[in-house]
Structures are given as structure tokens and as C-alpha cells.
Design a protein around this motif. Sequence first.
Motif, PDB file in Angstrom:
ATOM      1  N   PHE A 251       0.819  -1.205   0.000  1.00 44.86           N
ATOM      2  CA  PHE A 251       0.000   0.000   0.000  1.00 44.86           C
ATOM      3  C   PHE A 251       0.856   1.259   0.000  1.00 44.86           C
ATOM      4  O   PHE A 251       1.765   1.416   0.813  1.00 44.86           O
ATOM      5  CB  PHE A 251      -0.924   0.027   1.220  1.00 44.86           C
ATOM      6  N   ALA A 252       0.529   2.148  -0.933  1.00 46.81           N
ATOM      7  CA  ALA A 252       1.133   3.476  -0.995  1.00 46.81           C
ATOM      8  C   ALA A 252       0.042   4.511  -0.713  1.00 46.81           C
ATOM      9  O   ALA A 252      -1.144   4.201  -0.753  1.00 46.81           O
ATOM     10  CB  ALA A 252       1.764   3.713  -2.363  1.00 46.81           C
ATOM     11  N   ARG A 253       0.460   5.754  -0.462  1.00 42.17           N
ATOM     12  CA  ARG A 253      -0.514   6.762  -0.059  1.00 42.17           C
ATOM     13  C   ARG A 253      -1.179   7.456  -1.247  1.00 42.17           C
ATOM     14  O   ARG A 253      -2.352   7.809  -1.193  1.00 42.17           O
ATOM     15  CB  ARG A 253       0.151   7.813   0.843  1.00 42.17           C
ATOM     16  N   THR A 254      -0.436   7.673  -2.333  1.00 42.89           N
ATOM     17  CA  THR A 254      -0.986   8.421  -3.461  1.00 42.89           C
ATOM     18  C   THR A 254      -0.960   7.611  -4.746  1.00 42.89           C
ATOM     19  O   THR A 254      -0.214   6.636  -4.880  1.00 42.89           O
ATOM     20  CB  THR A 254      -0.199   9.723  -3.689  1.00 42.89           C
ATOM     21  N   LYS A 255      -1.769   8.034  -5.689  1.00 43.82           N
ATOM     22  CA  LYS A 255      -1.809   7.366  -6.989  1.00 43.82           C
ATOM     23  C   LYS A 255      -0.457   7.465  -7.701  1.00 43.82           C
ATOM     24  O   LYS A 255       0.046   6.467  -8.239  1.00 43.82           O
ATOM     25  CB  LYS A 255      -2.914   7.983  -7.854  1.00 43.82           C
ATOM     26  N   HIS A 256       0.112   8.656  -7.699  1.00 41.65           N
ATOM     27  CA  HIS A 256       1.407   8.843  -8.353  1.00 41.65           C
ATOM     28  C   HIS A 256       2.480   7.993  -7.675  1.00 41.65           C
ATOM     29  O   HIS A 256       3.299   7.350  -8.338  1.00 41.65           O
ATOM     30  CB  HIS A 256       1.809  10.325  -8.305  1.00 41.65           C
ATOM     31  N   GLY A 257       2.459   7.972  -6.337  1.00 48.19           N
ATOM     32  CA  GLY A 257       3.448   7.188  -5.607  1.00 48.19           C
ATOM     33  C   GLY A 257       3.307   5.699  -5.861  1.00 48.19           C
ATOM     34  O   GLY A 257       4.314   4.984  -5.988  1.00 48.19           O
ATOM     35  N   ALA A 258       2.068   5.203  -5.939  1.00 51.83           N
ATOM     36  CA  ALA A 258       1.843   3.780  -6.208  1.00 51.83           C
ATOM     37  C   ALA A 258       2.352   3.396  -7.589  1.00 51.83           C
ATOM     38  O   ALA A 258       2.998   2.355  -7.760  1.00 51.83           O
ATOM     39  CB  ALA A 258       0.356   3.457  -6.075  1.00 51.83           C
ATOM     40  N   GLU A 259       2.083   4.237  -8.577  1.00 44.53           N
ATOM     41  CA  GLU A 259       2.512   3.934  -9.948  1.00 44.53           C
ATOM     42  C   GLU A 259       4.038   3.957 -10.052  1.00 44.53           C
ATOM     43  O   GLU A 259       4.651   3.081 -10.683  1.00 44.53           O
ATOM     44  CB  GLU A 259       1.891   4.934 -10.915  1.00 44.53           C
ATOM     45  N   LYS A 260       4.658   4.949  -9.434  1.00 40.45           N
ATOM     46  CA  LYS A 260       6.119   5.046  -9.465  1.00 40.45           C
ATOM     47  C   LYS A 260       6.760   3.847  -8.767  1.00 40.45           C
ATOM     48  O   LYS A 260       7.740   3.278  -9.261  1.00 40.45           O
ATOM     49  CB  LYS A 260       6.553   6.351  -8.793  1.00 40.45           C
ATOM     50  N   LEU A 261       6.184   3.450  -7.633  1.00 37.45           N
ATOM     51  CA  LEU A 261       6.722   2.314  -6.891  1.00 37.45           C
ATOM     52  C   LEU A 261       6.607   1.032  -7.714  1.00 37.45           C
ATOM     53  O   LEU A 261       7.546   0.230  -7.780  1.00 37.45           O
ATOM     54  CB  LEU A 261       5.975   2.173  -5.568  1.00 37.45           C
ATOM     55  N   MET A 262       5.455   0.828  -8.345  1.00 36.95           N
ATOM     56  CA  MET A 262       5.253  -0.375  -9.152  1.00 36.95           C
ATOM     57  C   MET A 262       6.253  -0.432 -10.306  1.00 36.95           C
ATOM     58  O   MET A 262       6.871  -1.470 -10.568  1.00 36.95           O
ATOM     59  CB  MET A 262       3.823  -0.398  -9.680  1.00 36.95           C
ATOM     60  N   LYS A 263       6.416   0.676 -11.013  1.00 32.96           N
ATOM     61  CA  LYS A 263       7.333   0.688 -12.159  1.00 32.96           C
ATOM     62  C   LYS A 263       8.768   0.416 -11.713  1.00 32.96           C
ATOM     63  O   LYS A 263       9.525  -0.274 -12.410  1.00 32.96           O
ATOM     64  CB  LYS A 263       7.241   2.029 -12.878  1.00 32.96           C
ATOM     65  N   GLY A 264       9.148   0.934 -10.545  1.00 28.54           N
ATOM     66  CA  GLY A 264      10.480   0.652 -10.033  1.00 28.54           C
ATOM     67  C   GLY A 264      10.679  -0.824  -9.715  1.00 28.54           C
ATOM     68  O   GLY A 264      11.746  -1.393  -9.983  1.00 28.54           O
ATOM     69  N   LEU A 265       9.645  -1.467  -9.170  1.00 26.71           N
ATOM     70  CA  LEU A 265       9.729  -2.898  -8.871  1.00 26.71           C
ATOM     71  C   LEU A 265       9.834  -3.717 -10.154  1.00 26.71           C
ATOM     72  O   LEU A 265      10.619  -4.670 -10.242  1.00 26.71           O
ATOM     73  CB  LEU A 265       8.507  -3.335  -8.063  1.00 26.71           C
ATOM     74  N   VAL A 266       9.039  -3.352 -11.148  1.00 32.01           N
ATOM     75  CA  VAL A 266       9.092  -4.060 -12.435  1.00 32.01           C
ATOM     76  C   VAL A 266      10.472  -3.913 -13.070  1.00 32.01           C
ATOM     77  O   VAL A 266      11.044  -4.882 -13.600  1.00 32.01           O
ATOM     78  CB  VAL A 266       7.984  -3.537 -13.375  1.00 32.01           C
ATOM     79  N   ASP A 267      11.025  -2.713 -13.014  1.00 34.58           N
ATOM     80  CA  ASP A 267      12.359  -2.486 -13.573  1.00 34.58           C
ATOM     81  C   ASP A 267      13.414  -3.341 -12.873  1.00 34.58           C
ATOM     82  O   ASP A 267      14.421  -3.725 -13.484  1.00 34.58           O
ATOM     83  CB  ASP A 267      12.739  -1.008 -13.455  1.00 34.58           C
ATOM     84  N   ASP A 268      13.168  -3.665 -11.605  1.00 33.00           N
ATOM     85  CA  ASP A 268      14.119  -4.485 -10.851  1.00 33.00           C
ATOM     86  C   ASP A 268      13.810  -5.980 -10.944  1.00 33.00           C
ATOM     87  O   ASP A 268      14.401  -6.786 -10.208  1.00 33.00           O
ATOM     88  CB  ASP A 268      14.127  -4.060  -9.381  1.00 33.00           C
ATOM     89  N   GLY A 269      12.883  -6.348 -11.822  1.00 32.18           N
ATOM     90  CA  GLY A 269      12.624  -7.761 -12.069  1.00 32.18           C
ATOM     91  C   GLY A 269      11.505  -8.384 -11.272  1.00 32.18           C
ATOM     92  O   GLY A 269      11.275  -9.601 -11.362  1.00 32.18           O
ATOM     93  N   PHE A 270      10.769  -7.601 -10.502  1.00 35.89           N
ATOM     94  CA  PHE A 270       9.653  -8.142  -9.734  1.00 35.89           C
ATOM     95  C   PHE A 270       8.386  -8.193 -10.592  1.00 35.89           C
ATOM     96  O   PHE A 270       8.194  -7.368 -11.498  1.00 35.89           O
ATOM     97  CB  PHE A 270       9.395  -7.286  -8.486  1.00 35.89           C
ATOM     98  N   ASN A 271       7.556  -9.170 -10.308  1.00 38.67           N
ATOM     99  CA  ASN A 271       6.313  -9.364 -11.058  1.00 38.67           C
ATOM    100  C   ASN A 271       5.207  -8.565 -10.384  1.00 38.67           C
ATOM    101  O   ASN A 271       4.494  -9.072  -9.511  1.00 38.67           O
ATOM    102  CB  ASN A 271       5.963 -10.859 -11.089  1.00 38.67           C
ATOM    103  N   ALA A 272       5.074  -7.299 -10.762  1.00 38.04           N
ATOM    104  CA  ALA A 272       4.192  -6.386 -10.045  1.00 38.04           C
ATOM    105  C   ALA A 272       3.215  -5.690 -10.987  1.00 38.04           C
ATOM    106  O   ALA A 272       3.475  -5.535 -12.183  1.00 38.04           O
ATOM    107  CB  ALA A 272       5.014  -5.344  -9.288  1.00 38.04           C
ATOM    108  N   ALA A 273       2.093  -5.273 -10.410  1.00 41.26           N
ATOM    109  CA  ALA A 273       1.102  -4.453 -11.102  1.00 41.26           C
ATOM    110  C   ALA A 273       0.575  -3.443 -10.089  1.00 41.26           C
ATOM    111  O   ALA A 273       0.865  -3.532  -8.889  1.00 41.26           O
ATOM    112  CB  ALA A 273      -0.036  -5.308 -11.660  1.00 41.26           C
TER     113      ALA A 273
END
Length: 433
Positions: A251-273
Amino acid sequence: MFDFDMLGLNKVLRNALKAGGFDKPTPIQNQAIPLALEGHDILGLAQTGTGKTLAFGLPLIAHLMEDETRPQTRTARALILAPTRELVNQIADSLRHFTMNTPIKIATVVGGQSINRQIGTLARGVDILVATPGRLIDLMDRRAVDLRQARHLVLDEADQMLDLGFIHALRKIAPALGTPRQTMLFSATMPKQMEELSRAYLTNPRRVQVSPPGKAADKITQSIRYMEKGEKPKVLREILSRDPEALTLVFARTKHGAEKLMKGLVDDGFNAASIHGNKSQGQRDRAINGFRDGKINILVATDVAARGIDIPGVAYVINYELPDTPDNYVHRIGRTARAGREGEAIAFCCAEEVDLLVQIEKLMKVEIPVASGTRPKAVKMEKPQRGGGRGRGPGQGQGQGKGSGKGPGKPAHGRPFADAKPQGRGPRRRRAA
């Protein structure tokens, strides 16, 4: 009572319960179903994950089956209101299992989907309409639905509807229903405004309560990790790497923060949405379905998902950022340890969030065990800028219209962020909740 056979349900519903593997009623079902079958108005207090949907859904279906009246065009015989698209879909999916061998038709209306298609569905008439208030108001304004035949009203997660500014919508919708009617209101908390709402819309209600408001499920193992704000990305990746196949909700607090966090995880090889208010309904559905099926094992979300995800297999809930509203912490961690399973809830806390943690522990009347670090001195969080259409409600990054940055949880014009369409610089769009 120890099984569904003793609650007074008809044979069709008892058989459907057995076929679905439902052996024993939960405490809220045990208390609410007999009273609802007798026709009483119900005021139910219970956290998410306690079986509230069947507590109101089974007696509702039973009453409609007894009546045998068929809905006329553009009408609904019963109305269920819920605050988010995800929760609407979850309720409808749960109830359809019990109406498969009956003539009862269930329809949903939410924002983010074709309103013309919804108008076509309502034109044929439905037995149970599950809706978000905003989209239902749109359909009522277009005269696409007539609620005068509805003799049953359910308000699910009513406290969240109030938090999201739906009180004005409720005042318009409720008088449009027929009378006399049975009203059932279910809420996880009981603020003063909720008491006023129950007095306005319920008649001599029977109160059922299975756990004190603010109490987490017993099988959730909670922990808090203190750290600097900049350390959060590294610690999150360390935790996710320890159990890479587990279903984890972050869980993140904001929409922008959630999207940025997800993209960072995907870039690091995690299977995230990710899932938040800026996603289309199709994107949100695909993310949840992929998470439920195990195709995606990390789902990053704002509080739009705090009450709208019912997936028994969620092993971990990680509060990457603490919510602005302490009640939402309880709802967030309630996404794990569902259906009798165990689960773990991990919270990150930096100096700017210490005050939020204090409020959470005060609500829950417990001190969350510390897994690492030392509680720092509280530092005030940076206040959101006022005006310009960018506010910070809980888990929602953007407001709507000018001057909507009015503090946590107060969307402009009574418009819920969780159900809002993404806003751009194009022409103003018609409201769709």
C-alpha cells in the motif's frame, strides 16, 4: 447455532452453500441472517473479511425468491450500494453463486464502464442492483432506472461511503426507493455521522456486532519497521526477495506514488502491477484478476483497494506508507488472513509518519511490535498545496476541479477519488462514479 441449516434459509440456498464449501456461518452471519429473514432492519458492525456479504446477501436473495415478482423494465427490486468499483464487483460475484439456479438477475453499475451498456441492462429490469452511488445518480438523472419498486436497501462499508463524500448522494437515492422497505447498514466503524445516518434511514434496527471497531483479525501477525524515508525502497525489495512467490499487497498513499513504486519494482525484475484511481476499470480488473490467479504476485495499491480485494491467498500486506486515516490501516491489513488463514502485516514508518502510527495504535488499543529500528522523534509531514486541483486524500493523489486540495479524504464537490476518472487538460467530463 452451528451450521447454515439452523438459520432458516431455504433449501436452494442451503444446497448452494454446501456446493460452495460453506460449512458453518461466521459470527456476523450467525447473528444477522435470522434477524434479516424476519424482516428487521439491521445495523451491522464488523470488519472486512468477516463474511458481511453473505450476512446481508443470503436473506436478501431469500426474500426475493419468496416474492416471485418479476422486475419491470428499468426497475430493480433490491439495491446494494458500495463505495468502490472493486467492492461492487466483489459483492455481485459472491451473490451470483447463490442465484445461478434461480430466475434472480444481478446487475452492477459503476463508473469507468459504458453507461449506455448499463442503460441497456437496466432497461430489461433486474432483481438486485449493486452500484456505486455516483454512477447510480447519473443513471437516475437520465431516467434510466426507477427505484420505486425496490423494497430492500443495503449500504455496505457505509463509513467509507461517508469518508468519500457520498452522503449527499445517499440523501438523493434513499427517498427514491419504495416503502415500506427493509434497510441493512453495515460498517466497520461507528462515527457520529454514522449514528445520524442510521437514525435517518433505519427503522427500529437490530444491532449486530462481532468485533470492536478498530480491531484487526486475530490471525494477522503485525510488525513495524522504523527507517529513514530514503531506506524504504531497499527494505521493501529485501522483504519481497525473501518470499518471491507469495502474494503480497503493498500500500502506498498516493496514486502517483503507487505507480512510481510499481514501475520501479518491475524495472528491478519483480512481477508487479498497480491499482489506483487513475487506472481504467479494465486495467483495474486485469490487475486484480492477475493477482488472484497468481500471474502477478505483487500488487501495489492505494486505499482504493483497502476494502475491495477479497483474495484468500494474500500472504503479506506491506504498508509502504502509512494511511492518513487510522481506520484505513485496519482495512488494509484485513486483506490478509482471510478465510481462516494466517497472514503477516508489515508497516514501514519514518519520522514524518510517527504521528500517523500513534493514531493507529490509539485506535487499535495495541502497540504494534517493533521488528527493526527505533521510533524516531515525530516530524510534521509536508502539507499538500491548496488549489490547482491536486489534493491528498488517503491513497489518492489528485482532486478534481479548481481548489480541490482541501486536506485528507475530502474530495472536491463530494466526489470520491477512489471512483473518479483520471483528469487531464481536455474538456470537462461528465461525472462517473
